[in-house]
Design an enzyme around this catalytic site. Structure first.
Site, mmCIF file in Angstrom:
data_model
loop_
_atom_site.group_PDB
_atom_site.id
_atom_site.type_symbol
_atom_site.label_atom_id
_atom_site.label_comp_id
_atom_site.label_asym_id
_atom_site.label_seq_id
_atom_site.Cartn_x
_atom_site.Cartn_y
_atom_site.Cartn_z
ATOM 1 C CB VAL A 139 -0.963 0.023 1.209
ATOM 2 C CG1 VAL A 139 -2.007 -1.072 1.097
ATOM 3 C CG2 VAL A 139 -0.200 -0.089 2.531
ATOM 4 N NE ARG A 141 3.635 7.083 -3.893
ATOM 5 C CZ ARG A 141 2.677 7.334 -3.014
ATOM 6 N NH1 ARG A 141 1.995 6.322 -2.478
ATOM 7 N NH2 ARG A 141 2.384 8.582 -2.663
ATOM 8 C CG ASP A 164 -4.265 0.724 -3.078
ATOM 9 O OD1 ASP A 164 -5.253 0.578 -3.827
ATOM 10 O OD2 ASP A 164 -3.983 1.820 -2.545
ATOM 11 C CD GLU A 169 -0.168 3.458 -9.080
ATOM 12 O OE1 GLU A 169 -0.667 4.500 -8.609
ATOM 13 O OE2 GLU A 169 0.421 2.599 -8.397
ATOM 14 C CG HIS A 188 -2.346 4.576 -5.764
ATOM 15 N ND1 HIS A 188 -1.152 5.012 -6.276
ATOM 16 C CD2 HIS A 188 -2.369 4.979 -4.458
ATOM 17 C CE1 HIS A 188 -0.470 5.643 -5.329
ATOM 18 N NE2 HIS A 188 -1.198 5.636 -4.225
#
Length: 223
Positions: A139, A141, A164, A169, A188
């Site tokens: 959770v 990076r 997450d 990303e 995220h």
């Protein structure tokens, strides 16, 4: 100019999602949802979180909030940060001890910032030291984890993951992480709940009041 951040404000929501990802992954919720989509009644037994060993890597506001949420489950929690120190719940180990500590954890939760030192901290070597069947929850990076190395561990069926955050990303539609066995992905969203905005507004109001009164500001990063 004094630069401040909102340290601690996203912590409750992010810790809540971390716990959600842990429970969903351990109890096989993704598998049940896939069976529901097929209209298949497929009972399976999955492990419980109760009395499992949890390693929190990055023991700041999020890590501390997560440990509070884990308390009712009777987990054996080990804490890791950049430097050794004490916390209200016990000792915090240095990140240099990670190669030894990951080997004993059933669940490893990453809640540390992305820096040159932490980029791909969980590389092939460190992932290989995790115990068979362990769950990696990220959770923080995405780039804290070597994606290719994680994919190999997932495809081999040795590790599970709940993410997450990812690297890259946003995760491209055709990326192999989407279909990797034992991998649960959320986009995220850890910090973003309706309760985030009132906490942010309260922080801004406190900061403005302190600034107007000539008092020290919270969460000063740079002057």
């Amino acid at each position: 100019m004094t630069l401040c951040n909102a340290r601690g404000v996203p912590a409750p929501s992010t810790a809540e999602l971390a716990l959600t990802l842990i429970l969903a992954s351990l109890r096989g919720i993704p598998e049940s949802l896939r069976a529901q989509d097929r209209g298949a009644w497929s009972p399976r037994f999955f492990p419980s979180l109760y009395e499992r060993s949890v390693l929190i890597v990055g023991y700041g506001a999020v890590g501390s909030a997560l440990e509070d949420l884990l308390a009712p489950f009777g987990c054996a929690v080990t804490r890791v940060a950049s430097e050794e120190r004490d916390s209200r719940r016990g000792p915090v180990h240095s990140v240099t001890h990670l190669p030894r500590l990951v080997a004993d954890a059933d669940v490893v939760v990453l809640s540390l910032p992305l820096t040159p030192r932490t980029r791909r901290l969980f590389d092939a070597g460190l992932l290989a030291r995790m115990k068979d069947g362990a769950l990696l929850v990220n959770v923080s990076r995405g780039a804290v984890v070597d994606t290719d190395a994680l994919l190999k561990e997932a495809h081999d069926g040795r590790l599970r993951a709940a993410l997450d955050v990812t690297d890259p990303e946003p995760l491209p539609p055709a990326h192999p992480l989407w279909a990797a066995p034992g991998v649960l992905i959320t986009p995220h969203v850890g910090a973003f709940t309706p309760s985030l905005w009132p906490r942010l507004e309260a922080l801004v109001r406190r900061q403005l009041a302190r600034f107007a009164a000539g008092e020290e500001l919270e969460n000063v990063v740079s002057r």
